[in-house]
Design a protein around this motif. Structure first.
Motif, PDB file in Angstrom:
ATOM      1  N   ALA A  68       2.227 -17.425  24.286  1.00  0.00           N
ATOM      2  CA  ALA A  68       2.278 -16.388  23.064  1.00  0.00           C
ATOM      3  C   ALA A  68       3.098 -16.764  21.882  1.00  0.00           C
ATOM      4  CB  ALA A  68       2.880 -14.884  23.552  1.00  0.00           C
ATOM      5  N   LEU A  69       4.129 -17.466  22.082  1.00  0.00           N
ATOM      6  CA  LEU A  69       4.758 -17.767  20.981  1.00  0.00           C
ATOM      7  C   LEU A  69       4.223 -18.746  20.401  1.00  0.00           C
ATOM      8  CD1 LEU A  69       7.729 -17.489  19.367  1.00  0.00           C
ATOM      9  CD2 LEU A  69       8.431 -19.354  20.722  1.00  0.00           C
ATOM     10  N   HIS A  70       3.906 -19.781  20.823  1.00  0.00           N
ATOM     11  CA  HIS A  70       3.113 -20.953  20.383  1.00  0.00           C
ATOM     12  C   HIS A  70       1.970 -20.371  19.427  1.00  0.00           C
ATOM     13  CE1 HIS A  70       5.263 -24.460  21.454  1.00  0.00           C
ATOM     14  NE2 HIS A  70       5.390 -23.906  22.729  1.00  0.00           N
ATOM     15  N   ARG A  71       1.270 -19.572  19.945  1.00  0.00           N
ATOM     16  CA  ARG A  71      -0.137 -19.006  19.392  1.00  0.00           C
ATOM     17  C   ARG A  71       0.526 -17.964  18.135  1.00  0.00           C
ATOM     18  NH1 ARG A  71      -1.366 -13.899  19.485  1.00  0.00           N
ATOM     19  NH2 ARG A  71      -0.285 -13.563  21.410  1.00  0.00           N
ATOM     20  N   GLU A  72       1.540 -17.352  18.186  1.00  0.00           N
ATOM     21  CA  GLU A  72       2.009 -16.384  17.106  1.00  0.00           C
ATOM     22  C   GLU A  72       2.577 -17.418  15.907  1.00  0.00           C
ATOM     23  OE1 GLU A  72       1.819 -13.330  16.316  1.00  0.00           O
ATOM     24  OE2 GLU A  72       1.028 -12.642  18.065  1.00  0.00           O
ATOM     25  N   VAL A  73       3.417 -18.419  16.005  1.00  0.00           N
ATOM     26  CA  VAL A  73       3.672 -19.262  15.107  1.00  0.00           C
ATOM     27  C   VAL A  73       2.560 -19.976  14.182  1.00  0.00           C
ATOM     28  CG1 VAL A  73       6.154 -19.439  16.014  1.00  0.00           C
ATOM     29  CG2 VAL A  73       4.406 -21.298  16.517  1.00  0.00           C
ATOM     30  N   ILE A  74       1.614 -20.172  15.078  1.00  0.00           N
ATOM     31  CA  ILE A  74       0.324 -20.882  14.344  1.00  0.00           C
ATOM     32  C   ILE A  74      -0.248 -19.786  13.478  1.00  0.00           C
ATOM     33  CG2 ILE A  74      -1.935 -21.735  14.928  1.00  0.00           C
ATOM     34  CD1 ILE A  74      -0.875 -23.586  17.083  1.00  0.00           C
ATOM     35  N   GLU A  75      -0.510 -18.675  14.202  1.00  0.00           N
ATOM     36  CA  GLU A  75      -1.331 -17.688  13.619  1.00  0.00           C
ATOM     37  C   GLU A  75      -0.392 -17.163  12.104  1.00  0.00           C
ATOM     38  OE1 GLU A  75      -3.518 -15.513  17.152  1.00  0.00           O
ATOM     39  OE2 GLU A  75      -2.036 -14.419  16.074  1.00  0.00           O
ATOM     40  N   GLU A  76       0.670 -17.027  12.162  1.00  0.00           N
ATOM     41  CA  GLU A  76       1.528 -16.562  11.128  1.00  0.00           C
ATOM     42  C   GLU A  76       2.254 -17.456  10.230  1.00  0.00           C
ATOM     43  OE1 GLU A  76       4.379 -13.613  12.624  1.00  0.00           O
ATOM     44  OE2 GLU A  76       2.900 -12.366  13.283  1.00  0.00           O
ATOM     45  N   GLY A  77       2.762 -18.712  10.809  1.00  0.00           N
ATOM     46  CA  GLY A  77       3.167 -19.566  10.059  1.00  0.00           C
ATOM     47  C   GLY A  77       2.429 -20.939   9.805  1.00  0.00           C
ATOM     48  N   TYR A  78       1.406 -21.165  10.753  1.00  0.00           N
ATOM     49  CA  TYR A  78       0.826 -22.247  10.573  1.00  0.00           C
ATOM     50  C   TYR A  78       1.745 -23.643  11.093  1.00  0.00           C
ATOM     51  CZ  TYR A  78      -2.973 -19.673   9.096  1.00  0.00           C
ATOM     52  OH  TYR A  78      -3.949 -18.550   9.078  1.00  0.00           O
ATOM     53  N   VAL A  79       2.562 -23.564  12.076  1.00  0.00           N
ATOM     54  CA  VAL A  79       3.453 -24.517  12.194  1.00  0.00           C
ATOM     55  C   VAL A  79       3.338 -24.823  13.869  1.00  0.00           C
ATOM     56  CG1 VAL A  79       4.980 -24.221  10.433  1.00  0.00           C
ATOM     57  CG2 VAL A  79       5.478 -22.983  12.701  1.00  0.00           C
ATOM     58  N   LYS A  80       3.785 -26.053  14.373  1.00  0.00           N
ATOM     59  CA  LYS A  80       3.837 -26.278  15.565  1.00  0.00           C
ATOM     60  C   LYS A  80       5.076 -27.199  15.849  1.00  0.00           C
ATOM     61  CE  LYS A  80      -1.228 -27.240  16.402  1.00  0.00           C
ATOM     62  NZ  LYS A  80      -2.191 -28.206  16.534  1.00  0.00           N
ATOM     63  N   GLY A  81       5.697 -26.992  17.091  1.00  0.00           N
ATOM     64  CA  GLY A  81       6.914 -27.629  17.479  1.00  0.00           C
ATOM     65  C   GLY A  81       7.415 -27.273  18.936  1.00  0.00           C
ATOM     66  N   ALA A  82       8.547 -27.923  19.144  1.00  0.00           N
ATOM     67  CA  ALA A  82       9.287 -27.738  20.348  1.00  0.00           C
ATOM     68  C   ALA A  82      10.166 -26.369  20.353  1.00  0.00           C
ATOM     69  CB  ALA A  82      10.068 -29.129  20.805  1.00  0.00           C
ATOM     70  N   ILE A  83      10.186 -25.610  21.482  1.00  0.00           N
ATOM     71  CA  ILE A  83      10.858 -24.460  21.611  1.00  0.00           C
ATOM     72  C   ILE A  83      12.074 -24.628  22.362  1.00  0.00           C
ATOM     73  CG2 ILE A  83       8.873 -23.129  20.702  1.00  0.00           C
ATOM     74  CD1 ILE A  83       8.608 -22.117  23.423  1.00  0.00           C
ATOM     75  N   LYS A  84      13.051 -23.700  22.387  1.00  0.00           N
ATOM     76  CA  LYS A  84      13.948 -23.499  23.208  1.00  0.00           C
ATOM     77  C   LYS A  84      14.367 -21.983  23.338  1.00  0.00           C
ATOM     78  CE  LYS A  84      18.166 -25.221  25.125  1.00  0.00           C
ATOM     79  NZ  LYS A  84      18.319 -25.882  26.392  1.00  0.00           N
ATOM     80  N   TYR A  85      14.548 -21.472  24.413  1.00  0.00           N
ATOM     81  CA  TYR A  85      14.726 -20.254  24.786  1.00  0.00           C
ATOM     82  C   TYR A  85      16.188 -19.651  24.225  1.00  0.00           C
ATOM     83  CZ  TYR A  85      15.265 -15.525  26.807  1.00  0.00           C
ATOM     84  OH  TYR A  85      15.576 -14.315  27.189  1.00  0.00           O
ATOM     85  N   ILE A  86      16.427 -18.683  23.371  1.00  0.00           N
ATOM     86  CA  ILE A  86      17.928 -18.249  23.099  1.00  0.00           C
ATOM     87  C   ILE A  86      18.250 -17.054  23.597  1.00  0.00           C
ATOM     88  CG2 ILE A  86      17.984 -19.952  21.005  1.00  0.00           C
ATOM     89  CD1 ILE A  86      17.533 -17.847  19.343  1.00  0.00           C
ATOM     90  N   GLY A  87      17.448 -16.056  23.851  1.00  0.00           N
ATOM     91  CA  GLY A  87      18.056 -14.895  24.428  1.00  0.00           C
ATOM     92  C   GLY A  87      17.154 -13.782  24.142  1.00  0.00           C
ATOM     93  N   ALA A  88      17.240 -12.540  24.625  1.00  0.00           N
ATOM     94  CA  ALA A  88      16.497 -11.469  24.471  1.00  0.00           C
ATOM     95  C   ALA A  88      17.220 -10.388  23.875  1.00  0.00           C
ATOM     96  CB  ALA A  88      15.759 -10.971  25.980  1.00  0.00           C
ATOM     97  N   LEU A  89      16.332  -9.589  23.274  1.00  0.00           N
ATOM     98  CA  LEU A  89      16.968  -8.189  22.784  1.00  0.00           C
ATOM     99  C   LEU A  89      16.234  -7.136  23.391  1.00  0.00           C
ATOM    100  CD1 LEU A  89      18.241  -7.245  20.158  1.00  0.00           C
ATOM    101  CD2 LEU A  89      16.063  -6.725  19.308  1.00  0.00           C
ATOM    102  N   GLU A  90      17.238  -6.447  24.192  1.00  0.00           N
ATOM    103  CA  GLU A  90      16.819  -5.237  24.805  1.00  0.00           C
ATOM    104  C   GLU A  90      16.521  -4.183  24.051  1.00  0.00           C
ATOM    105  OE1 GLU A  90      18.723  -3.984  28.934  1.00  0.00           O
ATOM    106  OE2 GLU A  90      19.692  -2.646  27.214  1.00  0.00           O
ATOM    107  N   VAL A  91      15.623  -3.538  24.074  1.00  0.00           N
ATOM    108  CA  VAL A  91      15.194  -2.251  23.246  1.00  0.00           C
ATOM    109  C   VAL A  91      15.064  -1.032  24.154  1.00  0.00           C
ATOM    110  CG1 VAL A  91      13.531  -1.188  21.653  1.00  0.00           C
ATOM    111  CG2 VAL A  91      13.803  -3.898  21.722  1.00  0.00           C
ATOM    112  N   SER A  92      16.150  -0.140  23.900  1.00  0.00           N
ATOM    113  CA  SER A  92      16.081   1.042  24.948  1.00  0.00           C
ATOM    114  C   SER A  92      16.026   2.320  24.253  1.00  0.00           C
ATOM    115  CB  SER A  92      17.594   1.162  25.575  1.00  0.00           C
ATOM    116  OG  SER A  92      17.877   2.233  26.163  1.00  0.00           O
ATOM    117  N   HIS A  93      15.041   3.087  24.630  1.00  0.00           N
ATOM    118  CA  HIS A  93      14.651   4.493  24.252  1.00  0.00           C
ATOM    119  C   HIS A  93      15.505   5.339  25.153  1.00  0.00           C
ATOM    120  CE1 HIS A  93      11.495   2.941  21.377  1.00  0.00           C
ATOM    121  NE2 HIS A  93      11.337   2.158  22.446  1.00  0.00           N
ATOM    122  N   GLU A  94      16.282   5.135  25.943  1.00  0.00           N
ATOM    123  CA  GLU A  94      16.880   6.109  26.844  1.00  0.00           C
ATOM    124  C   GLU A  94      17.585   7.322  26.129  1.00  0.00           C
ATOM    125  OE1 GLU A  94      18.405   3.539  30.673  1.00  0.00           O
ATOM    126  OE2 GLU A  94      19.372   2.810  28.537  1.00  0.00           O
TER     127      GLU A  94
END
Length: 165
Positions: A68-94
């Motif tokens: 999904a990330l590779h697709r999104e960066v091509i669709e929005e930024g028209y770029v390709k490259g190597a990726i590295k995971y850095i973390g997650a943002l927890e979104v809580s509606h509690e």
């Protein structure tokens, strides 16, 4: 820097928590995003009706977060490259009294963040939702990108990540 804040998203209070390097349960991941680096600068894209931000978006059925990330960066930024995971943002509606459990998002969901080192920059064709792209010095990001305060903490983690996969 604090790793948890409260934000008003579309009129609803949500709690955002940055989880550096932690990988969330994939079934609760709602989107993927990347700080994309090229020649010392960061790619920001402008989507119709929004300000400049990093590329990213929702995961389509059957995609891995990385696909999904590779697709999104091509669709929005028209770029390709190597990726590295850095973390997650927890979104809580509690703590959101107006949360709709039958709605589009889970009570607690996650946005996964990556660093991309751009290897190929394609012509910007505006075929998808992005209407422009710009290259910004990392220290200028707070003055250009329109996002919550945790985005700068995420940027700091993206700046120190090395050896993308």
């Amino acid at each position: 820097m604090v790793n948890q804040i409260y934000e008003n998203w579309g009129g609803y209070p949500v709690k955002l928590t940055w989880l550096s390097k932690e990988k969330p349960q994939l079934s609760k991941v709602t989107s993927v995003h990347a700080y994309c680096f090229h020649q010392g600068k960061i790619l920001l894209v402008k989507v119709e009706g929004r300000g400049f931000n990093i590329p990213g978006g929702h995961i389509d059925e059957g995609e891995t977060p990385e696909e999904a990330l590779h697709r999104e960066v091509i669709e929005e930024g028209y770029v390709k490259g190597a990726i590295k995971y850095i973390g997650a943002l927890e979104v809580s509606h509690e703590e959101n009294p107006l949360f709709n459990p039958a709605g589009k998002y889970p009570l607690i969901g996650y946005q996964m963040f990556y660093r991309m080192d751009i290897e190929e920059c394609l012509p910007f064709l505006r075929e998808h939702e992005a209407i422009s792209r710009i290259w910004v010095e990392p220290e200028e990001i707070p003055y250009v990108m329109n996002d919550h305060k945790l985005s700068l903490l995420i940027l700091q983690d993206a700046l120190i990540v090395s050896n993308p996969i």
